[in-house]
Scaffold this motif. Sequence first.
Motif, mmCIF file in Angstrom:
data_model
loop_
_atom_site.group_PDB
_atom_site.id
_atom_site.type_symbol
_atom_site.label_atom_id
_atom_site.label_comp_id
_atom_site.label_asym_id
_atom_site.label_seq_id
_atom_site.Cartn_x
_atom_site.Cartn_y
_atom_site.Cartn_z
ATOM 1 N N PRO A 111 9.871 3.040 -0.072
ATOM 2 C CA PRO A 111 9.196 1.781 -0.392
ATOM 3 C C PRO A 111 10.137 0.597 -0.157
ATOM 4 N N PRO A 112 9.583 -0.611 -0.036
ATOM 5 C CA PRO A 112 10.447 -1.788 0.123
ATOM 6 C C PRO A 112 11.414 -1.903 -1.057
ATOM 7 N N PRO A 113 12.585 -2.482 -0.838
ATOM 8 C CA PRO A 113 13.569 -2.590 -1.924
ATOM 9 C C PRO A 113 13.056 -3.472 -3.067
ATOM 10 N N ASP A 114 13.668 -3.324 -4.247
ATOM 11 C CA ASP A 114 13.272 -4.103 -5.427
ATOM 12 C C ASP A 114 13.431 -5.601 -5.202
ATOM 13 N N ARG A 122 4.007 -12.212 11.491
ATOM 14 C CA ARG A 122 3.350 -11.199 10.673
ATOM 15 C C ARG A 122 4.095 -9.882 10.859
ATOM 16 N N VAL A 123 4.388 -9.190 9.768
ATOM 17 C CA VAL A 123 5.153 -7.943 9.799
ATOM 18 C C VAL A 123 4.395 -6.864 9.043
ATOM 19 N N THR A 124 4.321 -5.676 9.645
ATOM 20 C CA THR A 124 3.829 -4.500 8.924
ATOM 21 C C THR A 124 4.999 -3.534 8.806
ATOM 22 N N TYR A 125 5.262 -3.105 7.592
ATOM 23 C CA TYR A 125 6.359 -2.166 7.331
ATOM 24 C C TYR A 125 5.768 -0.815 6.997
ATOM 25 N N GLN A 126 6.170 0.202 7.770
ATOM 26 C CA GLN A 126 5.779 1.578 7.495
ATOM 27 C C GLN A 126 7.053 2.409 7.532
ATOM 28 N N GLY A 127 7.624 2.614 6.374
ATOM 29 C CA GLY A 127 8.867 3.363 6.286
ATOM 30 C C GLY A 127 8.718 4.570 5.388
ATOM 31 N N SER A 128 9.762 5.372 5.365
ATOM 32 C CA SER A 128 9.740 6.564 4.520
ATOM 33 C C SER A 128 10.044 6.219 3.068
ATOM 34 N N LEU A 160 13.510 -2.018 6.306
ATOM 35 C CA LEU A 160 13.374 -3.319 5.679
ATOM 36 C C LEU A 160 14.519 -3.519 4.701
ATOM 37 N N GLN A 161 15.190 -4.655 4.826
ATOM 38 C CA GLN A 161 16.254 -5.021 3.892
ATOM 39 C C GLN A 161 15.910 -6.381 3.315
ATOM 40 N N ALA A 162 16.235 -6.601 2.051
ATOM 41 C CA ALA A 162 15.926 -7.887 1.430
ATOM 42 C C ALA A 162 16.964 -8.211 0.378
ATOM 43 N N LYS A 163 17.166 -9.511 0.199
ATOM 44 C CA LYS A 163 17.994 -9.954 -0.923
ATOM 45 C C LYS A 163 17.290 -11.113 -1.588
ATOM 46 N N CYS A 164 17.387 -11.160 -2.879
ATOM 47 C CA CYS A 164 16.706 -12.173 -3.672
ATOM 48 C C CYS A 164 17.383 -13.516 -3.449
ATOM 49 N N ALA A 165 16.641 -14.496 -3.010
ATOM 50 C CA ALA A 165 17.216 -15.807 -2.705
ATOM 51 C C ALA A 165 17.777 -16.477 -3.953
ATOM 52 N N SER A 166 17.110 -16.345 -5.097
ATOM 53 C CA SER A 166 17.572 -17.025 -6.299
ATOM 54 C C SER A 166 18.872 -16.430 -6.825
ATOM 55 N N LYS A 167 19.108 -15.157 -6.580
ATOM 56 C CA LYS A 167 20.317 -14.505 -7.075
ATOM 57 C C LYS A 167 21.559 -15.005 -6.348
ATOM 58 N N ALA A 222 0.875 -1.175 0.000
ATOM 59 C CA ALA A 222 0.000 0.000 0.000
ATOM 60 C C ALA A 222 0.911 1.224 0.000
ATOM 61 N N GLY A 223 1.225 1.726 -1.186
ATOM 62 C CA GLY A 223 2.150 2.858 -1.303
ATOM 63 C C GLY A 223 3.550 2.447 -0.872
ATOM 64 N N THR A 224 4.119 3.169 0.089
ATOM 65 C CA THR A 224 5.453 2.816 0.575
ATOM 66 C C THR A 224 5.391 1.790 1.704
ATOM 67 N N ASN A 225 4.192 1.381 2.105
ATOM 68 C CA ASN A 225 4.018 0.428 3.196
ATOM 69 C C ASN A 225 3.773 -0.979 2.653
ATOM 70 N N ALA A 226 3.991 -1.970 3.506
ATOM 71 C CA ALA A 226 3.751 -3.357 3.115
ATOM 72 C C ALA A 226 3.434 -4.182 4.352
ATOM 73 N N THR A 227 2.639 -5.211 4.143
ATOM 74 C CA THR A 227 2.339 -6.195 5.172
ATOM 75 C C THR A 227 2.701 -7.552 4.587
ATOM 76 N N PHE A 228 3.379 -8.389 5.365
ATOM 77 C CA PHE A 228 3.819 -9.686 4.867
ATOM 78 C C PHE A 228 4.098 -10.619 6.040
#
Length: 149
Positions: A94-97, A86-92, A122-129, A70-76
């Motif tokens: 958007p989540p990384p690509d 359950r995590v709700t992300y509300q940052g300044s 929120l930090q993320a790295k693509c598992a397949s990469k 939802a915009g720059t926010n995410a729930t996952f």
Amino acid sequence: MPNPDRKSPLKIIIATVLILGTVGYLAVTGVRDNKSYYVTIGELQKMGNKAYVRHLRVAGNVAPGSIQRAGTNATFTLLEQGRTLRVTYQGSEPPPDTFKDDAQALAIGTYGHDGVFHATQLQAKCASKYAPATDQKPTTTATALPVAR
């Protein structure tokens, strides 16, 4: 007769102690407020009331199909060794690509009494990469070279 232009060394010492004390206090409280503990999902669920007052970092894999943006926010939902969070992300920002299903994610924030982790970073790295290739055969073979004598 004392010289009125000469400053008392006691005043200088007191001023120095006050300044150093203030700087020390600010340094200690600043470090304490910015410190975050890394915990697994299992450890977080066992922390009890301590979990609600600490700044935490929790990592896991993003559950497939759980991301709602939802915009720059995410729930996952994060998965880690059969446990879910359950995590709700509300940052300044958007989540990384790289934030996608099955990606490894690190959520930084606080745990709420509602059982939801409220992330502000929120930090993320693509598992397949980063995963090693499993279906490829080695392309090099070892060959013995003659030794010159």
